[in-house]
Design a protein around this motif. Structure first.
Motif, PDB file in Angstrom:
ATOM      1  N   TRP A  21       1.459  -1.200  -0.292  1.00 57.84           N
ATOM      2  CA  TRP A  21      -0.047   0.006   0.043  1.00 57.84           C
ATOM      3  C   TRP A  21       0.999   1.036   0.103  1.00 57.84           C
ATOM      4  CZ3 TRP A  21      -0.158   3.448   3.900  1.00 57.84           C
ATOM      5  CH2 TRP A  21       0.658   3.029   4.774  1.00 57.84           C
ATOM      6  N   ILE A  22       1.882   1.177   0.315  1.00 60.50           N
ATOM      7  CA  ILE A  22       2.773   2.064   0.432  1.00 60.50           C
ATOM      8  C   ILE A  22       3.410   2.361  -1.213  1.00 60.50           C
ATOM      9  CG2 ILE A  22       5.067   3.168   1.269  1.00 60.50           C
ATOM     10  CD1 ILE A  22       4.714   2.528   4.489  1.00 60.50           C
ATOM     11  N   ILE A  42       9.380   9.946  -1.900  1.00 59.59           N
ATOM     12  CA  ILE A  42       9.141   8.466  -0.753  1.00 59.59           C
ATOM     13  C   ILE A  42       9.718   7.407  -0.802  1.00 59.59           C
ATOM     14  CG2 ILE A  42       7.780   6.529   0.225  1.00 59.59           C
ATOM     15  CD1 ILE A  42       4.924   8.341  -0.494  1.00 59.59           C
ATOM     16  N   GLY A  43      10.743   6.231  -1.054  1.00 56.28           N
ATOM     17  CA  GLY A  43      11.718   5.543  -0.661  1.00 56.28           C
ATOM     18  C   GLY A  43      12.724   5.784  -0.240  1.00 56.28           C
ATOM     19  N   ASP A  44      13.716   6.963   0.063  1.00 57.32           N
ATOM     20  CA  ASP A  44      14.376   7.069   1.096  1.00 57.32           C
ATOM     21  C   ASP A  44      14.922   7.347   2.177  1.00 57.32           C
ATOM     22  OD1 ASP A  44      17.833   7.802   0.894  1.00 57.32           O
ATOM     23  OD2 ASP A  44      17.399   8.209  -1.201  1.00 57.32           O
ATOM     24  N   ASP A  45      15.682   7.614   2.970  1.00 61.15           N
ATOM     25  CA  ASP A  45      15.343   7.641   5.039  1.00 61.15           C
ATOM     26  C   ASP A  45      14.626   9.109   5.184  1.00 61.15           C
ATOM     27  OD1 ASP A  45      16.606   5.539   4.952  1.00 61.15           O
ATOM     28  OD2 ASP A  45      18.539   5.463   4.663  1.00 61.15           O
ATOM     29  N   VAL A 102       3.580  12.142   6.089  1.00 58.74           N
ATOM     30  CA  VAL A 102       2.556  11.728   7.098  1.00 58.74           C
ATOM     31  C   VAL A 102       2.637  10.541   7.657  1.00 58.74           C
ATOM     32  CG1 VAL A 102       0.102  10.144   6.385  1.00 58.74           C
ATOM     33  CG2 VAL A 102       0.702  11.821   5.276  1.00 58.74           C
ATOM     34  N   ILE A 104       1.419   8.058  10.564  1.00 56.26           N
ATOM     35  CA  ILE A 104      -0.159   6.796  10.528  1.00 56.26           C
ATOM     36  C   ILE A 104       0.137   5.615  11.423  1.00 56.26           C
ATOM     37  CG2 ILE A 104      -0.171   5.804   8.506  1.00 56.26           C
ATOM     38  CD1 ILE A 104      -2.869   5.409   8.290  1.00 56.26           C
ATOM     39  N   MET A 119      -5.259   7.116   2.604  1.00 54.86           N
ATOM     40  CA  MET A 119      -4.367   7.409   1.578  1.00 54.86           C
ATOM     41  C   MET A 119      -4.549   8.302   0.839  1.00 54.86           C
ATOM     42  SD  MET A 119      -2.262   7.336   3.716  1.00 54.86           S
ATOM     43  CE  MET A 119      -0.408   8.664   2.827  1.00 54.86           C
ATOM     44  N   VAL A 133       2.986  13.811  -1.821  1.00 55.24           N
ATOM     45  CA  VAL A 133       3.297  13.598   0.195  1.00 55.24           C
ATOM     46  C   VAL A 133       5.034  13.165  -0.795  1.00 55.24           C
ATOM     47  CG1 VAL A 133       2.206  11.403   1.108  1.00 55.24           C
ATOM     48  CG2 VAL A 133       0.848  12.909   0.817  1.00 55.24           C
ATOM     49  N   GLY A 135       6.920  11.278   2.200  1.00 59.36           N
ATOM     50  CA  GLY A 135       7.140  10.522   3.091  1.00 59.36           C
ATOM     51  C   GLY A 135       6.827  11.278   4.250  1.00 59.36           C
ATOM     52  N   GLY A 136       6.501   9.991   5.736  1.00 60.34           N
ATOM     53  CA  GLY A 136       5.838   9.484   6.463  1.00 60.34           C
ATOM     54  C   GLY A 136       6.443   8.889   7.343  1.00 60.34           C
ATOM     55  N   ASP A 137       5.845   8.049   7.476  1.00 60.98           N
ATOM     56  CA  ASP A 137       5.909   7.438   9.589  1.00 60.98           C
ATOM     57  C   ASP A 137       4.600   5.909   9.497  1.00 60.98           C
ATOM     58  OD1 ASP A 137       7.993   5.232  10.254  1.00 60.98           O
ATOM     59  OD2 ASP A 137       7.083   6.016  12.616  1.00 60.98           O
ATOM     60  N   THR A 138       5.135   4.977   9.739  1.00 59.81           N
ATOM     61  CA  THR A 138       3.751   3.839   9.659  1.00 59.81           C
ATOM     62  C   THR A 138       4.026   3.159  11.075  1.00 59.81           C
ATOM     63  OG1 THR A 138       3.610   3.799   7.074  1.00 59.81           O
ATOM     64  CG2 THR A 138       1.837   1.493   8.264  1.00 59.81           C
TER      65      THR A 138
HETATM   66  P1  ADP Z   1      12.915   3.856   7.556  1.00 57.87           P
HETATM   67  O1  ADP Z   1      12.599   2.635   8.393  1.00 57.87           O
HETATM   68  O2  ADP Z   1      13.493   4.360   7.001  1.00 57.87           O
HETATM   69  O3  ADP Z   1      12.043   5.753   8.186  1.00 57.87           O
HETATM   70  P2  ADP Z   1       9.981   3.132   6.586  1.00 57.87           P
HETATM   71  O4  ADP Z   1      10.090   1.655   6.594  1.00 57.87           O
HETATM   72  O5  ADP Z   1       9.853   3.468   7.594  1.00 57.87           O
HETATM   73  O6  ADP Z   1      11.671   3.521   6.071  1.00 57.87           O
HETATM   74  O7  ADP Z   1       9.432   4.061   4.800  1.00 57.87           O
HETATM   75  C1  ADP Z   1       9.348   4.202   3.450  1.00 57.87           C
HETATM   76  C2  ADP Z   1       9.681   5.211   3.308  1.00 57.87           C
HETATM   77  O8  ADP Z   1       8.208   4.953   3.180  1.00 57.87           O
HETATM   78  C3  ADP Z   1      10.273   6.449   3.133  1.00 57.87           C
HETATM   79  O9  ADP Z   1      10.483   7.477   2.317  1.00 57.87           O
HETATM   80  C4  ADP Z   1       8.673   6.944   4.434  1.00 57.87           C
HETATM   81  O10 ADP Z   1       9.236   8.548   4.166  1.00 57.87           O
HETATM   82  C5  ADP Z   1       7.744   5.742   3.759  1.00 57.87           C
HETATM   83  N1  ADP Z   1       6.646   5.835   4.291  1.00 57.87           N
HETATM   84  C6  ADP Z   1       6.147   5.197   5.527  1.00 57.87           C
HETATM   85  N2  ADP Z   1       5.323   5.686   5.867  1.00 57.87           N
HETATM   86  C7  ADP Z   1       4.231   6.458   5.517  1.00 57.87           C
HETATM   87  C8  ADP Z   1       3.267   7.267   5.311  1.00 57.87           C
HETATM   88  N3  ADP Z   1       2.158   6.843   5.969  1.00 57.87           N
HETATM   89  N4  ADP Z   1       3.090   7.484   4.610  1.00 57.87           N
HETATM   90  C9  ADP Z   1       4.328   8.806   3.281  1.00 57.87           C
HETATM   91  N5  ADP Z   1       4.913   7.915   3.123  1.00 57.87           N
HETATM   92  C10 ADP Z   1       5.306   7.213   3.885  1.00 57.87           C
END
Ligand code: ADP
Ligand code: MG
Length: 311
Positions: A21-22, A42-45, A102, A104, A119, A133, A135-138
């Motif tokens: 879904w990401i 999205i996809g880098d650190d 984001v 979540i 999303m 958008v 980046g983010g964290d899940t």
């Molecule tokens: P890291 O472990 O380096 O923090 P993640 O596995 O948490 O990386 O996230 C992988 C990628 O997905 C990162 O670029 C992060 O910003 C993005 N990402 C994670 N969760 C979300 C979200 N809810 N919405 C948008 N981007 C996300």
């Protein structure tokens, strides 16, 4: 021993296949193609966003299930609201939003399709306002759904418009009807980005705030920041259609989550048709309401988050 969740449920894993879904979030960003040249999404650190201005506006807000929405809200509406509340803050500074992150926290039993819909709803609103958008964290947990969005924006040519520039004599306006937001408006309001920028282009703008806690509270915030008083004229306050009865005015003053802008203009002259005058700034610090020819103190009303021990 814990058993695996069913495949359509969210699970926290570092295996990329389970984060499809990401991938769809990232795909929608590619489709929207709003990223600035040289940006990293999205996809880098970490994300990287080149900006043109000498500074950035930053707004962040959390939506909690049971506080800011309930189970009757659709996932798309939750996504919309999560970013729109932040866009409203950028609007109140007369800025242009650029990028969002984001964070979540997903209840373990939530359907992954619903995460996807949330999303998608969030991104649809983001893209309508030219926001990528980036980046983010899940996280997945046993608690309720929580969504935190951070929006970065650029101030307009006039710089950030604060709450603190109003002076006695300035006229106060709102950008639309107030009250009754819980009937649905709080899930589908339009952040007033365009209005904020248009107001800043008229050099008469002295202070601005978005109405999230209710006109009474937010007028108080503007007055406190500006070091002035405020007189609101009850007869002029625009009230949302559908509100009936004697408490209509009370709703307009205190329901909150209207997400209209409240602004102060000095010697305004001709004003746009969507601006509604509601009062003026005064000497001293009193916040009063003129109702049926009588001036009365405006009690501190409006929605506020108080901690248990503060009540
Ligand atoms: P890291 O472990 O380096 O923090 P993640 O596995 O948490 O990386 O996230 C992988 C990628 O997905 C990162 O670029 C992060 O910003 C993005 N990402 C994670 N969760 C979300 C979200 N809810 N919405 C948008 N981007 C996300
Ligand atoms: Mg992470």
């Amino acid at each position: 021993m814990s058993s695996d969740p069913p495949p359509n449920r969210v699970r926290l894993s570092t295996h990329s296949s389970e984060f499809s879904w990401i991938d769809r979030v990232a795909d929608r960003e590619q489709q929207a193609d709003l990223g600035r040249s040289g940006s990293i999404g999205i996809g880098d650190d970490a994300a990287f966003v080149p900006t043109h201005a000498s500074g950035v506006l930053i707004a962040t807000d959390t939506l909690l299930e049971g506080v800011h929405f309930d189970q009757t809200a659709t996932p798309e509406q939750i996504g919309h609201k999560a970013i729109a509340v932040n866009l409203s803050d950028i609007a109140a500074m007369a800025g242009s939003p650029v990028a969002a992150t984001v964070a979540i926290s997903i209840p373990r039993q939530m359907d992954v399709q619903d995460v996807d819909r949330l999303m998608a709803g969030l991104q649809a609103t983001a893209h309508r306002f030219n926001v990528s958008v980036v980046g983010g964290d899940t996280t997945v947990w046993d608690g309720p759904l929580a969504v935190t969005v951070t929006v970065l924006g650029e101030p307009g040519p006039q710089g950030p418009i604060t709450r603190s520039g109003a002076q006695p004599g300035d006229i106060l306006y709102v950008t639309g009807p107030l009250g009754g937001s819980l009937a649905g408006h709080h899930l589908r309001f339009e952040p007033r980005i365009e209005f904020g920028q248009q107001l800043a282009r008229s050099c008469a703008l002295t202070a601005m705030i978005d109405i999230s806690d209710g006109l009474a509270s937010d007028a108080r915030h503007l007055a406190a920041a500006s070091g002035c008083g405020i007189t609101l004229d009850a007869a002029k306050i625009p009230i949302r259609d559908g509100l009936l009865g004697e408490s209509r005015l009370q709703h307009a003053l205190s329901d909150g989550e209207d997400f209209e802008l409240l602004c102060a203009l000095r010697n305004p002259g001709q004003t746009p048709p969507w601006l509604v005058e509601v009062g003026r700034c005064t000497e001293g610090g009193d916040i009063v309401l003129v109702l049926d020819g009588r001036t009365q103190p405006l009690e501190f009303i409006g929605f506020s988050h108080s901690l248990k021990h503060e009540e």
